[in-house]
Design a protein around this motif. Structure first.
Motif, short mmCIF file in Angstrom:
data_model
loop_
_atom_site.label_atom_id
_atom_site.label_comp_id
_atom_site.label_asym_id
_atom_site.label_seq_id
_atom_site.Cartn_x
_atom_site.Cartn_y
_atom_site.Cartn_z
N LEU A 69 -8.93 21.66 0.28
CA LEU A 69 -8.06 20.70 0.25
C LEU A 69 -6.70 21.40 0.81
O LEU A 69 -5.73 21.90 -0.04
N ALA B 223 -13.25 16.27 -1.48
CA ALA B 223 -13.07 16.60 -3.35
C ALA B 223 -12.32 17.51 -3.18
O ALA B 223 -12.19 19.47 -2.61
N ASN C 219 -7.88 21.66 -7.78
CA ASN C 219 -6.70 21.81 -8.15
C ASN C 219 -5.68 21.09 -7.78
O ASN C 219 -6.21 20.76 -6.44
N TYR D 167 -19.69 24.77 7.78
CA TYR D 167 -17.93 24.97 7.90
C TYR D 167 -17.57 26.10 8.42
O TYR D 167 -16.68 26.65 8.15
N GLY E 225 -12.75 34.51 7.48
CA GLY E 225 -13.40 33.23 7.27
C GLY E 225 -14.40 33.69 6.75
O GLY E 225 -14.54 33.46 5.82
N1 NAD Z 1 -13.11 25.15 9.24
C1 NAD Z 1 -12.60 25.59 9.91
O1 NAD Z 1 -12.81 25.96 11.45
C2 NAD Z 1 -12.87 27.52 8.97
C3 NAD Z 1 -11.85 28.16 10.20
C4 NAD Z 1 -11.13 29.53 9.39
C5 NAD Z 1 -12.43 29.66 7.93
N2 NAD Z 1 -12.71 28.83 6.96
C6 NAD Z 1 -13.05 28.81 5.70
O2 NAD Z 1 -12.95 27.75 4.78
C7 NAD Z 1 -12.23 27.85 3.21
C8 NAD Z 1 -11.60 27.30 3.55
O3 NAD Z 1 -10.82 27.73 4.02
P1 NAD Z 1 -9.01 27.82 3.25
O4 NAD Z 1 -7.56 28.33 3.89
O5 NAD Z 1 -9.11 26.21 2.85
O6 NAD Z 1 -8.79 28.01 1.76
P2 NAD Z 1 -8.12 27.41 0.15
O7 NAD Z 1 -9.14 28.59 -0.68
O8 NAD Z 1 -6.72 27.51 0.38
O9 NAD Z 1 -8.63 26.55 0.04
C9 NAD Z 1 -10.05 26.26 -0.54
C10 NAD Z 1 -10.20 24.89 -1.39
O10 NAD Z 1 -11.17 25.10 -1.84
C11 NAD Z 1 -10.68 24.19 -3.34
N3 NAD Z 1 -12.51 24.39 -4.06
C12 NAD Z 1 -13.48 25.41 -4.54
N4 NAD Z 1 -14.02 25.49 -5.33
C13 NAD Z 1 -14.00 24.03 -5.77
C14 NAD Z 1 -15.29 22.77 -5.97
N5 NAD Z 1 -16.42 23.91 -6.86
N6 NAD Z 1 -14.98 21.44 -6.27
C15 NAD Z 1 -13.37 21.76 -4.98
N7 NAD Z 1 -12.43 22.01 -4.43
C16 NAD Z 1 -12.70 23.45 -4.96
C17 NAD Z 1 -9.78 24.99 -3.47
O11 NAD Z 1 -9.13 25.02 -5.41
C18 NAD Z 1 -8.76 25.67 -2.97
O12 NAD Z 1 -7.85 24.46 -2.79
C19 NAD Z 1 -12.55 29.52 3.22
O13 NAD Z 1 -13.84 30.12 3.68
C20 NAD Z 1 -12.14 30.05 5.42
O14 NAD Z 1 -13.05 31.00 5.13
C21 NAD Z 1 -12.73 28.01 7.97
#
Ligand code: NAD
Length: 564
Positions: free
Chosen positions: A145, A166, A169, A294, A482
């Motif tokens: 989230l 899930a 944090n 993703y 990403g």
């Molecule tokens: N969806 C898309 O189109 C897209 C686009 C670009 C990047 N991404 C990738 O998606 C990922 C997430 O990006 P973000 O900006 O939300 O990053 P972020 O770090 O802000 O959020 C990731 C969240 O995952 C939580 N987390 C980590 N391990 C966990 C676990 N074991 N159980 C539960 N929660 C857990 C963290 O506490 C954090 O809040 C990155 O790797 C990003 O590069 C996705």
């Protein structure tokens, strides 16, 4: 645009100059920020500001048609592009991780990702529905989230599914709950499981946060043999050793201590968690769940940790969302995350642009070929609802997935509206780097390219060079973003349009290239949608002459080789 990326309401860690994605930096330090602001305030339109990984190298004489700013982030010699190299170069202050739109001043807050996630979940849902028409609710399970991942529950609601996300944090959970993007929060799996069952059985549309480790959730779903329709993961696995992914069986505070004080032990726990994570997912996919990566390097890091995620031919067991959805339905037809920002900061201007964009789309739809009608219809629906969905955070900006023709027609209509005073001030056009042409990334944007060229980066480099001499106001090219440092080269642009004839000339020339470069490459890789789309574009634009592939009969080739 730059200030918006660092605004308290927009940036993830504004004091650290980080916009999103944990380490997506605009600058490495505040001295760079101050110097850059000084240069921007004093420069003329016959100078170009040169930015090396946040460091303003200076103003260089150029000309009116040149970009005002050229940005590079994290460009290193390929043999020195491992995660450890990044730690070192960043500590030395010579390089930075610009993510995609952080280091290129093109971030527009969470609405960009809400739109992309909505069309992904919506199309995944359609695929599953077609396979299981009798099922009532559609259950989507994922994690994260945070900055971008936080869009999942909001998108889940727009796409009409039950989403269970899930998040370890508690702060991240609280932010999304207070925003209204998550409807309900649970910390106890014993209470959560019956709640999920009820929501699915009654076909409810609801977004639920599980405050805890995603592996605990997956293992519980697997043990109870719950039918999950859609599964994914959005922890920050592009950054596994520094807080992107939390190991199971230790609490959040202890994990943070271990990460800093006992990194080897922490890394071993992360690897073990990834193996358990994949095992639970494997069990659920055997029962019919559709799982997709993703774009967060989940499959890549899981495979490196020795998890069971590989097929015997050396490819991943599960597709990325680009391979199955975003690539064949959107990128291969030129649809990507076009966006614009009203420099007046006036919501009334944004409302006018929404109306104009909807009118242009409706007109295009009247004669659109069948293979792109549903994309256009989904986007028309999005833009009509955009104002009501209240997604603006920071600048008055809008995202809309459009193809080459759509982007040009919408931009032309905006320019005309500025000229006639219907829109009160210039507009900045841009896009996410996560697009048709701007990004070479074998585990994400170009993961549906199968001719071997997904490990080349010619397209992204060509793209930024081409944009820069066709009229972009600024251009950028990055290593990382990403999926992580060393795994992707991505670029983007910003273009200010002010109602002038000159802006008309520039937007037509640059937007045509900015989309069709990627279509030509995707077509050359023999992606059917791209072959059709580039042929159509050549009919519309006689000066465009693209080398097309001839599709040979595989059996004949095999027979000929055997004969020899
Ligand atoms: N969806 C898309 O189109 C897209 C686009 C670009 C990047 N991404 C990738 O998606 C990922 C997430 O990006 P973000 O900006 O939300 O990053 P972020 O770090 O802000 O959020 C990731 C969240 O995952 C939580 N987390 C980590 N391990 C966990 C676990 N074991 N159980 C539960 N929660 C857990 C963290 O506490 C954090 O809040 C990155 O790797 C990003 O590069 C996705």
């Amino acid at each position: 645009m730059l200030s918006n990326n660092l605004d308290d309401a927009v940036a993830q860690h504004p004091r650290e100059l980080i916009t999103y994605g944990g380490n997506g930096a605009v600058f490495q330090n505040w001295a760079q920020y101050l110097l850059t602001m000084k240069y921007l305030a004093t420069m003329t339109d016959e100078q170009t500001l040169v930015m090396y990984s946040g460091h303003p190298m200076g103003l260089f004489p150029s000309h009116k048609d040149a970009p005002r700013v050229v940005v590079t982030n994290g460009m290193v010699i390929p043999n020195y592009s491992s995660k450890d190299h990044w730690e070192k170069f960043n500590a030395l202050g010579v390089s930075q991780y610009g993510q995609m739109t952080a280091g290129s001043y093109m971030y527009i807050g969470p609405q960009g990702i809400v739109h992309g996630t909505t069309i992904t979940v919506l199309n995944a849902k359609r695929m599953q529905r077609a396979k299981h028409p009798s099922r009532k609710g559609v259950l989507f399970v994922s994690s994260g989230l945070g900055g971008m991942s936080g869009a999942q529950p909001k998108a889940g609601n727009i796409a009409g599914v039950v989403s269970v996300i899930a998040e370890i944090n508690p702060k991240a959970v609280a932010v999304r709950y207070s925003q209204g993007w998550v409807d309900e929060v649970f910390t106890d799996l014993d209470i959560l499981m019956p709640r999920i069952r009820k929501a699915v059985d009654t076909n409810e549309v609801v977004s639920i946060a599980y405050q805890g480790n995603v592996v605990d959730l997956w293992e519980r779903l697997a043990t109870e043999e719950m039918y999950v329709d859609l599964g994914s993961d959005q922890t920050s696995l592009h950054n596994p050793w520094a807080g992107g992914y939390y190991p199971v069986d230790i609490d959040f505070v202890e994990a943070n201590r271990m990460m800093a004080e006992e990194p080897d032990k922490f890394q071993a726990k992360v690897r073990n968690t990834l193996r358990r994570h994949a095992a639970a997912i494997n069990k659920l996919t055997t029962g019919g769940m559709y799982f997709f990566d993703y774009g967060n390097a989940f499959l890549l890091e899981a495979s490196r940790a020795g998890a069971d995620v590989m097929k015997s031919d050396g490819t991943f067991r599960y597709p990325s969302y680009v391979q199955d959805i975003m690539g064949p339905l959107f990128f291969d037809y030129g649809f990507g995350p076009f966006r614009w920002v009203c420099t007046s900061g006036d919501p009334k201007d944004l409302a006018v642009t929404d109306r104009i964009a909807a009118e242009v789309l409706e007109k295009i739809l009247q004669t659109a070929p069948t293979d792109i009608r549903s994309q256009l219809q989904d986007n028309l629906h999005w833009i009509k609802e955009a104002g009501r969905n209240n997604l603006v955070v920071g600048s008055q900006a809008r995202i809309l997935y459009l193809d080459s023709m759509g982007r040009i027609e919408v931009a032309k209509a905006f320019n005309e509206a500025i000229r006639h005073g219907e829109i009160s001030a210039p507009i900045v056009l841009g896009r996410d780097h996560h697009d048709v042409s701007g990004t070479d990334s074998p585990f994400r944007e170009t993961s549906n390219i199968y001719d071997g060229s997904s490990f080349t980066a010619d397209m992204a480099v060509q793209n930024v060079i081409g944009d820069s001499f066709r009229g972009a106001t600024w251009v950028s090219i990055h290593n990382g973003g990403g999926v992580g440092w060393g795994e992707v080269i991505n670029g983007g642009f910003g273009m200010m349009i002010d109602g002038s004839a000159d802006a008309d000339r520039r937007l037509k020339s640059m937007l045509l290239w900015d989309v069709n470069n990627g279509l030509a490459r995707r077509s050359w890789a023999r992606n059917q949608g791209a072959m059709d789309a580039i042929r159509r574009e050549m009919e519309r634009t006689p000066q465009l002459v693209v080398t097309l592939p001839n599709i040979a009969d595989e059996n004949r080739i095999k027979a000929a080789l055997k004969h020899k």
